[in-house]
Write a protein that holds these residues in place. Structure first.
Motif, PDB file in Angstrom:
ATOM      1  N   ALA A  71      21.568  68.717  -1.579  1.00  8.91           N
ATOM      2  CA  ALA A  71      22.505  69.566  -2.320  1.00  8.91           C
ATOM      3  C   ALA A  71      22.888  70.769  -1.474  1.00  8.91           C
ATOM      4  CB  ALA A  71      21.874  69.999  -3.639  1.00  8.91           C
ATOM      5  N   ARG A 101      23.966  60.246  -6.632  1.00  9.18           N
ATOM      6  CA  ARG A 101      24.046  61.662  -7.012  1.00  9.18           C
ATOM      7  C   ARG A 101      24.826  62.463  -5.976  1.00  9.18           C
ATOM      8  NH1 ARG A 101      17.871  62.870  -8.255  1.00  9.18           N
ATOM      9  NH2 ARG A 101      18.521  65.053  -8.354  1.00  9.18           N
ATOM     10  N   ARG A 104      28.409  62.114  -6.702  1.00 14.52           N
ATOM     11  CA  ARG A 104      28.758  62.943  -7.865  1.00 14.52           C
ATOM     12  C   ARG A 104      28.959  64.384  -7.435  1.00 14.52           C
ATOM     13  NH1 ARG A 104      24.203  61.043 -12.186  1.00 14.52           N
ATOM     14  NH2 ARG A 104      24.561  63.128 -13.036  1.00 14.52           N
ATOM     15  N   LEU A 105      28.020  64.849  -6.622  1.00 12.64           N
ATOM     16  CA  LEU A 105      28.043  66.243  -6.202  1.00 12.64           C
ATOM     17  C   LEU A 105      29.271  66.549  -5.341  1.00 12.64           C
ATOM     18  CD1 LEU A 105      26.269  68.615  -6.737  1.00 12.64           C
ATOM     19  CD2 LEU A 105      24.829  67.964  -4.803  1.00 12.64           C
ATOM     20  N   VAL A 108      32.346  67.827  -7.046  1.00 15.91           N
ATOM     21  CA  VAL A 108      32.395  69.139  -7.714  1.00 15.91           C
ATOM     22  C   VAL A 108      31.985  70.321  -6.858  1.00 15.91           C
ATOM     23  CG1 VAL A 108      32.285  68.544 -10.159  1.00 15.91           C
ATOM     24  CG2 VAL A 108      30.186  68.510  -8.803  1.00 15.91           C
ATOM     25  N   PRO A 145      26.039  54.217 -14.232  1.00 13.42           N
ATOM     26  CA  PRO A 145      25.229  55.215 -14.928  1.00 13.42           C
ATOM     27  C   PRO A 145      26.023  56.478 -15.247  1.00 13.42           C
ATOM     28  CG  PRO A 145      24.546  55.025 -12.626  1.00 13.42           C
ATOM     29  CD  PRO A 145      25.507  53.919 -12.888  1.00 13.42           C
ATOM     30  N   TYR A 146      27.057  56.751 -14.437  1.00 14.27           N
ATOM     31  CA  TYR A 146      27.791  58.011 -14.582  1.00 14.27           C
ATOM     32  C   TYR A 146      29.263  57.747 -14.326  1.00 14.27           C
ATOM     33  CZ  TYR A 146      28.772  63.027 -13.807  1.00 14.27           C
ATOM     34  OH  TYR A 146      29.256  64.310 -13.871  1.00 14.27           O
ATOM     35  N   HIS A 168      33.304  76.609 -11.571  1.00  7.41           N
ATOM     36  CA  HIS A 168      32.156  76.173 -10.753  1.00  7.41           C
ATOM     37  C   HIS A 168      32.531  75.026  -9.831  1.00  7.41           C
ATOM     38  CE1 HIS A 168      29.314  78.783 -12.674  1.00  7.41           C
ATOM     39  NE2 HIS A 168      29.657  78.341 -13.879  1.00  7.41           N
ATOM     40  N   GLY A 169      33.609  74.334 -10.140  1.00  5.91           N
ATOM     41  CA  GLY A 169      34.015  73.181  -9.348  1.00  5.91           C
ATOM     42  C   GLY A 169      35.179  73.521  -8.426  1.00  5.91           C
TER      43      GLY A 169
ATOM     44  N   PHE B 196      22.151  76.882  -9.395  1.00  2.00           N
ATOM     45  CA  PHE B 196      22.334  75.424  -9.450  1.00  2.00           C
ATOM     46  C   PHE B 196      21.511  74.754  -8.360  1.00  2.00           C
ATOM     47  CE2 PHE B 196      26.447  76.447 -11.560  1.00  2.00           C
ATOM     48  CZ  PHE B 196      26.399  75.547 -12.600  1.00  2.00           C
ATOM     49  N   LEU B 197      21.638  75.304  -7.136  1.00  2.00           N
ATOM     50  CA  LEU B 197      21.056  74.611  -5.982  1.00  2.00           C
ATOM     51  C   LEU B 197      19.534  74.581  -6.036  1.00  2.00           C
ATOM     52  CD1 LEU B 197      23.487  75.884  -3.192  1.00  2.00           C
ATOM     53  CD2 LEU B 197      23.417  73.620  -4.255  1.00  2.00           C
ATOM     54  N   ASN B 224      30.561  72.867 -14.189  1.00  2.00           N
ATOM     55  CA  ASN B 224      29.111  73.133 -14.207  1.00  2.00           C
ATOM     56  C   ASN B 224      28.318  71.899 -14.618  1.00  2.00           C
ATOM     57  OD1 ASN B 224      30.303  73.502 -16.741  1.00  2.00           O
ATOM     58  ND2 ASN B 224      28.806  75.025 -17.404  1.00  2.00           N
ATOM     59  N   GLU B 225      28.900  71.077 -15.492  1.00  2.00           N
ATOM     60  CA  GLU B 225      28.200  69.849 -15.895  1.00  2.00           C
ATOM     61  C   GLU B 225      28.000  68.940 -14.687  1.00  2.00           C
ATOM     62  OE1 GLU B 225      28.532  65.791 -15.917  1.00  2.00           O
ATOM     63  OE2 GLU B 225      30.468  66.775 -16.202  1.00  2.00           O
ATOM     64  N   GLY B 226      29.057  68.759 -13.874  1.00  2.00           N
ATOM     65  CA  GLY B 226      28.966  67.877 -12.715  1.00  2.00           C
ATOM     66  C   GLY B 226      27.919  68.363 -11.720  1.00  2.00           C
ATOM     67  N   LEU B 227      27.918  69.665 -11.450  1.00  2.00           N
ATOM     68  CA  LEU B 227      26.931  70.234 -10.525  1.00  2.00           C
ATOM     69  C   LEU B 227      25.522  70.059 -11.068  1.00  2.00           C
ATOM     70  CD1 LEU B 227      28.487  73.679  -9.491  1.00  2.00           C
ATOM     71  CD2 LEU B 227      27.975  71.769  -7.956  1.00  2.00           C
ATOM     72  N   THR B 229      24.206  68.165 -13.526  1.00  3.29           N
ATOM     73  CA  THR B 229      23.614  66.844 -13.775  1.00  3.29           C
ATOM     74  C   THR B 229      23.380  66.082 -12.470  1.00  3.29           C
ATOM     75  OG1 THR B 229      25.746  65.726 -14.082  1.00  3.29           O
ATOM     76  CG2 THR B 229      24.711  66.670 -16.051  1.00  3.29           C
ATOM     77  N   ALA B 230      24.110  66.426 -11.399  1.00  6.43           N
ATOM     78  CA  ALA B 230      23.861  65.749 -10.127  1.00  6.43           C
ATOM     79  C   ALA B 230      22.669  66.351  -9.395  1.00  6.43           C
ATOM     80  CB  ALA B 230      25.109  65.825  -9.245  1.00  6.43           C
ATOM     81  N   ILE B 231      22.472  67.656  -9.562  1.00  9.30           N
ATOM     82  CA  ILE B 231      21.440  68.344  -8.772  1.00  9.30           C
ATOM     83  C   ILE B 231      20.043  68.187  -9.364  1.00  9.30           C
ATOM     84  CG2 ILE B 231      20.596  70.642  -8.121  1.00  9.30           C
ATOM     85  CD1 ILE B 231      23.565  71.396  -7.601  1.00  9.30           C
ATOM     86  N   VAL B 232      19.923  68.325 -10.680  1.00 12.51           N
ATOM     87  CA  VAL B 232      18.572  68.393 -11.264  1.00 12.51           C
ATOM     88  C   VAL B 232      17.856  67.033 -11.205  1.00 12.51           C
ATOM     89  CG1 VAL B 232      19.138  70.312 -12.785  1.00 12.51           C
ATOM     90  CG2 VAL B 232      19.405  67.958 -13.615  1.00 12.51           C
ATOM     91  N   ASP B 233      16.544  67.106 -11.126  1.00 10.84           N
ATOM     92  CA  ASP B 233      15.747  65.878 -11.150  1.00 10.84           C
ATOM     93  C   ASP B 233      15.536  65.386 -12.581  1.00 10.84           C
ATOM     94  OD1 ASP B 233      15.386  65.966  -8.348  1.00 10.84           O
ATOM     95  OD2 ASP B 233      13.889  67.551  -8.638  1.00 10.84           O
ATOM     96  N   GLN B 235      17.217  65.726 -16.436  1.00 11.98           N
ATOM     97  CA  GLN B 235      18.252  66.222 -17.343  1.00 11.98           C
ATOM     98  C   GLN B 235      17.796  66.001 -18.775  1.00 11.98           C
ATOM     99  OE1 GLN B 235      22.141  64.340 -17.110  1.00 11.98           O
ATOM    100  NE2 GLN B 235      22.842  65.427 -18.939  1.00 11.98           N
ATOM    101  N   HIS B 278      20.258  58.375 -12.686  1.00  8.81           N
ATOM    102  CA  HIS B 278      20.795  57.984 -11.378  1.00  8.81           C
ATOM    103  C   HIS B 278      19.753  58.280 -10.308  1.00  8.81           C
ATOM    104  CE1 HIS B 278      25.266  57.627  -9.949  1.00  8.81           C
ATOM    105  NE2 HIS B 278      24.539  56.654  -9.472  1.00  8.81           N
ATOM    106  N   ASP B 279      19.563  57.409  -9.359  1.00 10.89           N
ATOM    107  CA  ASP B 279      18.742  57.705  -8.159  1.00 10.89           C
ATOM    108  C   ASP B 279      17.411  58.370  -8.497  1.00 10.89           C
ATOM    109  OD1 ASP B 279      21.000  56.902  -6.926  1.00 10.89           O
ATOM    110  OD2 ASP B 279      21.492  58.812  -5.985  1.00 10.89           O
ATOM    111  N   GLN B 281      16.416  59.927 -11.073  1.00 14.61           N
ATOM    112  CA  GLN B 281      16.418  61.038 -12.023  1.00 14.61           C
ATOM    113  C   GLN B 281      15.675  60.637 -13.288  1.00 14.61           C
ATOM    114  OE1 GLN B 281      20.603  61.903 -12.505  1.00 14.61           O
ATOM    115  NE2 GLN B 281      20.292  64.035 -11.922  1.00 14.61           N
TER     116      GLN B 281
END
Lengths: 184, 745
Positions: A71, A101, A104-105, A108, A145-146, A168-169, B196-197, B224-227, B229-233, B235, B278-279, B281
């Motif tokens: 990230a 993931r 996805r990242l 955004v 999944p997404y 944020h995006g 986020f990071l 913010n949702e996209g960031l 939900t992709a970053i966190v291990d 959700q 995903h991956d 998560q």
């Protein structure tokens, strides 16, 4: 998804006008070579680091591999390039079905997001899209999944209901429509 | 958790910036929202009514068989690798989230979730040493200020950019522009990006849960949702069990309604369907009940579970604009907040806010799932009164009001005693500061029941004598307020109906219809008066019951049904009466079918006219079209366009008495729009609205405005035509009367 050419033109025109209305920029390319040239130009404009998903990285002059990027590394990217799974003419939306993931990242985290949308992938309405989404998510192996439908660059109207592009995006969303993409 | 209601109310009305910010917001929202739905329907796409019928039906399918859909969703989600939890209340949900956070390092990053506000999740987690950070721009600002959201979609909409800049400067220690909103948003982005990071656990709400796929639908704009939900291990999705939809086709319907109703967008920027982790998560869904099962089991309130949290009911609500969502609501704001707070946060927390509803019905008009919010708010009010009583003052007032002889005796004495204070139809009375924006109307020296004969035969001559109502028998329902404050309106109605060739009777036993008590939640007293009214009007043996009091017509044709739900005999009598009860405009337009030009005349010049329909004339009786036709086509009066004609005047029964600041704010909004129209005569069709607006207009110096009841204007026209015909019959025939041919503008 075969349909008469006139129908495709109508969908392209509607898509372009709806996407433009929500502050996306739209370019239309007649073939893949034109698309390559267009992307090369964007890479020059973007400067800094450009990253693309595996499906489109071959179209760029040189883009580092997205796979395994953290990230933190992705946060340094100035422009991300993705391939759309569907487009929706009614709303001017690009629908992504990211494989990971990181993909996805990529959609955004960068200030610029470029989506390559093959014209045959545009569906007319939200209802038709939902039929496709239902098919994609219903598969037992979790193929989708997404699924995310992106309509213009990120925004907020939380302050005085004034629309501010780039929350944020991404601040800029570029949709490169391409005809003659091989997978129709 | 919020401060006590009285304190919140005081703070809100003391802040002049708040109402100004909200008024700007509401006007912008309404324009955008209407334009979106209009654009959709003119392009041949499904229109608002069609979409809302479809979504309401989908929601009702789920609610009819709730547990089956919850089971189906859970089964599908588990098959997709999602961990599904059920939480009975806020404690249980917070415990689940806390234990997940503790396993993964102890902090939490969030997108906007009203459910997490409902259960006060951030504070519950903080008490266990877990920090939760909001990332939605508005929600983060509210978190920094320690406030609850003022609006379900735009949490900080009650603040202006300068207030927000100050908050952001305090929080970040960086300079932030007071004027440049883009700079403020950039500040938020830069402050939150590192959060986020470094996040491991993320929490989101859900806009819908799709039962047949196990998918979670999230609708956002900011990215913010996209960031997140992709970053966190891990959700965690926290969602109320009312969020279920049968399938993705229903989701398309919801999307079309939600964005247009919430923000006036055609569609939100990001619409995401998360079906599986995903991956590597971990994905949890916490299905929260917290009063929803009780709501579903309650026939008066189960429809409210259709809600999709678009906040249109707040964005359209006139009292909301005066005080904001932190007062007009509890955690949830707007009309739905008055309705669901008893179930999620307790009846005590709904008691104060529900008193601010003016029953204008604007909320149900724009609700994308057609929730009967006005009726539900009245039901909440009734329950509050059942539990706490109606209050000392109203108890005394209603004890007098319910007895016709005592009511009349008190008014006779009061009229006599106040005679020395009377000037131009007003009483020169000292008033508390909060009430100085209006004058006090004086009671009439002779009430209508002593002014109007019990029987007036239908005219056989005159301009309307050949109307379709000729020969009918009409009973006039006067209304207690009209009887004492506006007998000239009742007299005007008698002249008009008799002119149509109909016999008019005024049943002497009639009194109050019970609406004030009904609206105040005192249903037992309302029933006493309703039964009395039904009996009194039945005895007239009339073909039609006509009234100039549209609020009371609504009571008879609409509210009596709820009052007598459990009394079939009276319900039958109420229905029979309702079937022949109409407002004056409907009677003249649809029953008497007055032709165009029948009352065209140009008497005294009162300047330009405009028409404000009483809210329920529009939303319940659907008679505003008749009133406009009478004024424009039958009388030939060109009406000035009234901006925000569909907004209440702020009378709202007792609300303008108990919450005078709310009554004032809405009245000023209305009068401002009337001024903007250029009209100097305002026509409306409910006595409460006339008195309210006349009193508010009279108190402002230097801007005279005639507020007139529709009946008075129509009767003026009738008198003018009569005078002209008499003159024509007496003097040389064929000579035009001055001004008779030209229309007034």
């Amino acid at each position: 998804m075969n349909r008469p050419a006139g129908d495709a033109d109508r969908l392209v025109a509607l898509f372009a006008s709806e996407a433009t209305a929500v502050d996306a920029t739209v370019e239309i390319f007649d073939d893949v070579q034109g698309l390559r040239d267009g992307l090369a130009l964007l890479c020059d404009q973007a400067g800094g680091r450009v990253m693309a998903t595996a499906a489109v990285s071959g179209l760029l002059p040189s883009a580092p591999r997205l796979a395994d990027s953290s990230a933190a590394a992705l946060a340094e990217v100035s422009m991300g390039v993705s391939l759309a799974w569907r487009g929706v003419a009614e709303t001017g939306s690009c629908v992504l079905l990211p494989a990971s993931r990181s993909e996805r990242l990529l959609a955004v985290c960068a200030p610029w997001h470029v989506v390559v949308l093959p014209v045959p992938r545009i569906v007319a309405t939200l209802d038709l899209l939902m039929e496709d989404v239902a098919g994609a998510v219903a598969t037992a192996d979790g193929q989708a999944p997404y699924v995310t439908m992106i309509t213009g660059p990120s925004r907020t109207a939380d302050i005085e209901r004034i629309i501010t592009i780039g929350a944020h995006g991404p601040r800029r969303l570029q949709v490169n429509l391409v005809r003659g993409w091989g997978d129709a | 958790m919020p401060e006590p209601f009285a304190r919140r109310y005081r703070d809100a009305v003391a802040d002049p910036q708040l109402a100004a910010n909200l008024l700007t917001f509401q006007r912008g929202w309404r324009t955008m929202r209407d334009a979106r739905f209009d654009a959709a329907s003119t392009s041949g796409a499904p229109d608002f009514d069609d979409l809302r019928a479809r979504l309401a039906a989908a929601k009702d399918r789920v609610l009819a068989d709730h547990e089956t859909y919850i089971e189906q969703f859970s089964r599908m989600a588990r098959a997709n690798g999602v961990i599904v939890h059920r939480a009975a209340d806020g404690d249980a949900a917070a415990a689940i989230v806390a234990s997940i956070c503790r396993e993964r390092g102890g902090s939490l990053i969030k997108t906007k979730s009203m459910v997490s506000e409902e259960i006060d999740l951030n504070h519950r987690l903080a008490a266990q040493g877990i920090a939760a950070i909001e990332t939605d721009v508005g929600e983060w600002i509210m978190q920094l200020r320690g406030e609850t959201p003022a609006h379900m979609v735009m949490p900080a909409i009650h603040l202006n950019r300068r207030q927000i800049a100050a908050t952001l400067r305090d929080a970040t220690g960086h300079p932030v522009s007071d004027e440049d909103v883009a700079d403020q948003v950039r500040t938020v982005r830069e402050a939150l990006r590192p959060e986020f990071l470094s996040a491991h656990v993320g929490l989101t709400g859900a806009n819908a849960l799709i039962a047949n796929t196990g998918s979670i639908m999230l609708v956002t704009n900011e990215g913010n949702e996209g960031l997140l939900t992709a970053i966190v291990d891990v959700q965690v999705v926290v969602a109320g069990i009312e969020k279920l939809l049968p399938g993705l086709d229903d989701a398309a319907t919801q999307l079309r309604l939600l964005a247009r109703s919430a923000t006036g967008q055609a569609i939100t920027t990001y619409t995401t369907f998360i079906t599986a982790p995903h991956d590597g998560q971990e994905l949890h869904v916490v299905l929260l009940d917290n009063g929803r099962s009780a709501m579903r089991a309650d026939p008066e309130f189960s429809d409210a579970l259709r809600c999709i949290r678009c906040a249109a009911c707040a964005s359209v609500c006139p009292p909301y604009a005066a005080v904001g969502g932190q007062v007009f609501g509890y955690i949830y704001s707007g009309a739905i907040g008055l309705v669901n707070t008893p179930f999620h946060n307790g009846l005590d927390n709904a008691a104060g806010p529900q008193s601010l509803c003016v029953s204008c019905n604007a909320c149900q008009d724009v609700c994308p799932v057609d929730i009967p919010l006005p009726a539900q708010i009245l039901a909440v009010r009734r329950r509050v009164v059942e539990q706490r009583g109606v209050g000392a003052l109203k108890r005394v007032v209603f004890a007098v009001w319910r007895r016709r002889w005592l009511f009349n005796a008190v008014f006779d004495v009061a009229t006599w005693l106040s005679a020395p204070l009377r000037r131009n139809g007003e009483l020169r009375l000292p008033r508390p500061r909060a009430h100085r924006w209006r004058t006090v109307p004086a009671p009439a020296v002779r009430p209508a029941h002593r002014l109007i004969p019990a029987h007036t035969p239908g005219r056989r001559d005159g301009p309307l004598a050949h109307s379709a109502a000729r020969g009918q028998r009409v009973a006039l329902f006067v209304q207690c307020l009209t009887d004492r404050f506006s007998p000239e309106v009742a007299a005007a109605a008698v002249r008009l109906v008799a002119a149509c060739g109909a016999d008019v009777v005024v049943p002497r036993a009639q009194h109050c219809c019970g609406l004030p008590m009904f609206d105040s939640g005192d249903w037992p007293t309302a029933r006493v008066l309703a039964r009395h009214t039904i009996a009194a009007l039945e005895s007239s043996d009339a073909d039609w019951i006509v009234s100039t009091a549209n609020s009371c017509v609504v009571a008879v044709v609409h509210e009596y049904e709820s009052l007598f739900k459990e009394d079939p005999a009276w319900a039958r009598r109420a229905r029979a009466l309702a079937a022949r009860t109409v407002d004056l405009a409907t009677f003249l337009d649809r029953v008497a079918q007055l032709p165009d030009g029948a009352l065209a005349d140009a008497p005294a010049d009162h300047g330009p006219y405009t028409y404000h329909p009483f809210c329920q004339t529009r939303t319940v009786l659907r008679a505003d079209g008749s009133a406009r036709r009478l004024l424009q086509d039958v009388c030939g009066i060109q009406l000035r366009e009234l901006t925000e004609a569909n907004i209440c005047c702020g009378f709202g029964g007792s609300t303008s008495m108990t919450a005078p600041e709310v009554g004032r704010a809405i009245a000023e909004r209305k009068l401002g729009n009337v001024d903007g129209s250029g009209a100097t005569t305002l026509v409306t069709d409910n006595p409460g609205c006339v008195l309210h607006l006349r009193a508010a207009a009279s108190a402002r110096k230097g801007r005279p405005l005639r507020a007139r009841h529709l009946a008075e204007v129509l009767a003026e026209q009738l008198d003018g035509v009569d005078a002209r015909e008499r003159q024509a019959a007496g003097a040389s025939p064929g000579r035009p009367t001055p001004g008779s041919a030209q229309k007034r503008s």
